[in-house]
Design an enzyme around this catalytic site. Structure first.
Site, PDB file in Angstrom:
ATOM      1  N   HIS A 113       2.298   5.205   2.921  1.00  0.00           N
ATOM      2  CA  HIS A 113       1.867   3.823   3.078  1.00  0.00           C
ATOM      3  C   HIS A 113       3.010   2.969   3.655  1.00  0.00           C
ATOM      4  CE1 HIS A 113      -0.360   0.127   1.651  1.00  0.00           C
ATOM      5  NE2 HIS A 113       0.873  -0.340   1.713  1.00  0.00           N
ATOM      6  N   GLU A 114       4.169   3.119   3.075  1.00  0.00           N
ATOM      7  CA  GLU A 114       5.322   2.334   3.532  1.00  0.00           C
ATOM      8  C   GLU A 114       5.716   2.674   4.952  1.00  0.00           C
ATOM      9  OE1 GLU A 114       6.248  -0.182   2.090  1.00  0.00           O
ATOM     10  OE2 GLU A 114       4.847   0.341   0.501  1.00  0.00           O
ATOM     11  N   HIS A 149       3.478   1.160   7.487  1.00  0.00           N
ATOM     12  CA  HIS A 149       3.852  -0.241   7.744  1.00  0.00           C
ATOM     13  C   HIS A 149       4.998  -0.301   8.749  1.00  0.00           C
ATOM     14  CE1 HIS A 149       1.388  -2.533   5.055  1.00  0.00           C
ATOM     15  NE2 HIS A 149       1.928  -2.105   3.938  1.00  0.00           N
ATOM     16  N   HIS A 185      -2.756  -5.397   5.384  1.00  0.00           N
ATOM     17  CA  HIS A 185      -3.594  -4.445   4.643  1.00  0.00           C
ATOM     18  C   HIS A 185      -5.061  -4.638   4.978  1.00  0.00           C
ATOM     19  CE1 HIS A 185      -0.007  -4.797   1.951  1.00  0.00           C
ATOM     20  NE2 HIS A 185      -0.097  -3.498   2.104  1.00  0.00           N
TER      21      HIS A 185
END
Ligand SMILES: *[C@@H]1O[C@H](CO)[C@@H](O)[C@H](O)[C@H]1NC(C)=O
Ligand SMILES: *[C@@H]1O[C@H](CO)[C@@H](O)[C@H](O)[C@H]1NC(C)=O
Ligand SMILES: *[C@@H]1O[C@H](CO)[C@@H](O)[C@H](O)[C@H]1NC(C)=O
Ligand SMILES: *[C@@H]1O[C@H](CO)[C@@H](O)[C@H](O)[C@H]1NC(C)=O
Length: 704
Positions: free
Chosen positions: A243-244, A247, A323
């Site tokens: 997820h990070e 980003h 998101h």
């Protein structure tokens, strides 16, 4: 008690750190005007060198100077770092299988910020060195990326320019980082952000871009304390890391506006135009990401013909959104809440966003199906419809039922991001149907015939084996609730169910069935179970529990019994020597590098044991293949080792113990992952599986 507390905190904080961290970072791009022309020449590209290649991510671990002195491999940061390393290796492997870029030519060199090292520039547009640095900043401390100091070796140099003529070189270019398209600085620490956000596992930001604005470097900070929490499994950390990283690689409110429109594909490089407007609002005021591939992908997911205006983004107060909207994207890797790896998918809509960035070519074959809202149409997930009972992804009353993946029992509840919509969320404890240890104690009463098993799922049911006594109001029926029963997939996408002591009963999706031996009904969900295996492998189901990253359990243990001449027992040192000799003989027999073999040992009863897994960089066949051919050769020709005047011979080879017996070694998926096999299952991580977290955590910088 400690765990509880942690999880409660996790639930209480539902904020993602990525936005605020990304906002705090100044994004640097190359400043060509600051470079002497003779340095600017680039290596002429080799033919074909513009073809997209798998994204090469290099990691660079940094430690805080303070904790460096007292570096304790057993402390939070030491143990945290080894978990972070294992998770990063696996995550990077996954990303490499998905994203390809035009490779960086030569070593990657990051830029310096002229506003940092330079106090003044030449101001006369008529002079040749206009806008170049005329006065250095004596306080310049170098460059950093989200608190990590970038080594000079990774940075371009800088010069001081006279009004006319050639510059004085202050710092030459560093050697750069070879074979790298994205440089990731990694820090495991207990930062003040970690302190403020008790639930944060990690957060990340991008800090350098190339001339086409593609992210070139970033930092991920793992919160040391939370990283070592027993409530987090290896897969959870991998998922949070993914997820990070997504980003930092471009899925960020700060980067959306830099996405490129490349009509002729990636190879157009800098010719792509910047997409000016990538977000918009629909008639209900919902914030949307409006790029074309994303819109098509969401339309396909919802089963709507034609493209949509865009895909809903979470509205985050006072800032850009990074998101997906939680009401539409439950379970997607890029929603703002993280419920654990088991509930999270790297979905095709998220991958479509990477295609729309213009920086990456995307291989969709690794995409994981998003079940939430699938085929639910245009009105799915609206605040106005989620409460009127038109979709069974949402629930309307309070009470117990099943989480939509049917792995867990759930209670109908909401959270701030659902904006009043409600869904069945996993219960606080013991709700996993697939965990045998959640089952009742043996000989305890089990009137509902529940079965907890790896292949059990949650079904709405009111089965009971007891005759109900009619109460005063004449009511004798129990309201259906979430219960665990065994299921198995059948041909054609159907399935059968079984309660304790009952035969298998065909379950007709969308219908209720009776189970012999029980009063009441069991409701068979539609479109949730047994979707992906149309009839072949009856053992799996579309929502399968714990093995989402099939590679991680690929650990083989080779055991060889030895017979030797000396009758007396060997001492510890002698056994170590002998273990080393046997290992050498095994490696010679294998004809591969030593990189497959770890931790050899010999017991007093002369059993030699070595773990087999492929270290990164190890060349050769898969561990499974090597294991099989090795054990076969031992049967044909025993090993002989000379030690201390005696000869030791292998007498037989014992079978492997892979950590998860459900993973068949011949499973094609396992073998095909080759070099990317990620093997680090630490005993600690296994232990953690026993706890399993069920609270809603937030993914750090995106969550936690
Ligand atoms: C960019 O566009 C120019 C002009 O259309 C063209 O000559 C050049 O080859 C293009 N560059 C790439 C990398 O496609
Ligand atoms: C996409 O990835 C799969 C493996 O995950 C691979 O077999 C396939 O060749 C890849 N496709 C492309 C176009 O690279
Ligand atoms: C729910 O609301 C939507 C939109 O207003 C409507 O189309 C649908 O028919 C409603 N469904 C039910 C079951 O009321
Ligand atoms: C089970 O639920 C159904 C539907 O709600 C109801 O008609 C039936 O009486 C219930 N059966 C029992 C045994 O409670």
């Amino acid at each position: 008690v400690k765990m509880r507390l942690l999880l409660l905190l996790a639930v209480a904080t539902s904020r993602c750190l990525h936005e605020e961290t990304q906002k705090s970072v100044r994004l640097l791009r190359p400043h060509f005007s600051q470079m002497p022309t003779r340095f600017r020449s680039s290596i002429p590209p080799l033919p074909g060198s513009h073809d997209p290649q798998p994204l090469r991510i290099q990691t660079y671990y940094t430690r805080d100077p303070v904790s460096n002195e007292a570096w304790d491999p057993e402390g939070d940061e030491g143990r945290g770092e080894s978990r972070a390393r294992a998770a990063l290796r696996e995550t990077i492997c996954r990303i490499q299988g998905i994203l390809a870029v035009t490779p960086v030519q030569g070593p990657l060199l990051l830029s310096r910020d002229p506003t940092q090292y330079c106090r003044a520039v030449w101001g006369d547009p008529e002079t040749p060195n206009y806008h170049r640095c005329s006065l250095l900043n004596p306080g310049y401390k170098g460059e950093s990326c989200l608190g990590v100091k970038i080594p000079d070796a990774h940075l371009r140099g800088y010069s001081l320019w006279p009004e006319h003529g050639l510059p004085q070189l202050i710092q030459p270019d560093g050697p750069g980082v070879p074979d790298t398209d994205f440089l990731l600085y990694v820090r495991v620490a207990h930062t003040s952000k970690c302190h403020q956000e008790a639930a944060a596992i990690a957060y990340a930001a991008c800090c350098q871009l190339d001339s086409a604005d593609r992210p070139l470097a970033g930092t991920i900070v793992y919160c040391a304390r939370h990283l070592t929490s027993p409530g987090l499994s290896h897969s959870d950390i991998v998922t949070a890391t993914l997820h990070e990283l997504l980003h930092a690689l471009g899925f960020s409110g700060q980067l959306f506006k830099r996405w490129r429109d490349c009509p002729s594909g990636l190879s157009a490089g800098e010719n792509c135009s910047t997409r000016k407007q990538v977000t918009g609002r629909d008639e209900w005021g919902q914030l949307l990401l409006t790029t074309p591939t994303v819109s098509h992908s969401l339309a396909r997911h919802l089963g709507v013909p034609g493209p949509l205006r865009g895909a809903p983004l979470e509205e985050e107060q006072g800032s850009l959104s990074s998101h997906w909207e939680s009401r539409l994207f439950q379970g997607s890797i890029m929603t703002a809440t993280f419920d654990g790896a088991r509930y999270t998918r790297l979905d095709p809509i998220t991958l479509a966003a990477f295609e729309d960035s213009g920086w990456y070519q995307v291989n969709y074959s690794a995409a994981e199906e998003l079940l939430w809202g699938q085929g639910s149409g245009l009105e799915f997930g609206l605040v106005s419809t989620c409460r009127n009972g038109s979709s069974d992804f949402f629930c309307t009353h309070s009470g117990l039922g099943c989480h939509y993946l049917h792995l867990d029992k759930g209670s109908c509840s909401s959270d701030p991001r659902l904006e009043g919509c409600r869904m069945y969320k996993p219960l606080a404890s013991g709700s996993e149907c697939w965990k045998e240890e959640n089952g009742l104690l043996p000989r305890a009463e089990n009137p509902h015939g529940e079965i907890y098993h790896l292949h059990s799922r949650c079904f709405l049911a009111n089965l009971t084996s007891q005759v109900l006594s009619t109460d005063k109001a004449g009511q004798s029926s129990i309201t259906p609730t979430g219960r665990c029963y065994l299921h198995q997939c059948t041909h054609g996408g159907g399935y059968e169910v079984r309660a304790e002591g009952s035969p298998w009963v065909p379950c007709l999706p969308g219908k209720a069935v009776q189970i012999p031996g029980y009063y009441g009904l069991l409701y068979c969900p539609q479109g949730r179970l047994c979707l992906s295996n149309k009839g072949t492998n009856a053992a799996t189901s579309a929502t399968s529990p714990p093995t989402r990253f099939p590679t991680q359990d690929q650990l083989f243990q080779l055991s060889l019994g030895l017979t030797g001449t000396p009758g007396q027992a060997l001492g510890k040192e002698q056994r170590e020597e002998l273990a080393e000799l046997v290992l050498q003989a095994v490696v010679t027999r294998a004809g591969t590098g030593r990189c497959y073999f770890h931790s050899p040992s010999i017991t007093t009863s002369l059993v030699f044991t070595v773990s087999m897994r492929k270290s990164p960089g190890c060349q050769g066949p898969s561990t499974a293949t090597l294991y099989r051919s090795l054990t076969q050769t031992f049967q044909e020709k025993p090993l002989q080792v000379h030690h201390g005047g005696a000869i030791f011979t292998t007498e037989d080879s014992k079978l492997l113990t892979s950590l998860d017996h459900n993973l068949s070694m011949t499973d094609g998926r396992l073998l095909s992952t080759g070099f990317c096999l990620l093997l680090l299952i630490l005993v600690g991580a296994l232990g953690a599986l026993a706890y399993h977290k069920r609270a809603t955590l937030q993914v750090g910088p995106s969550t936690t």
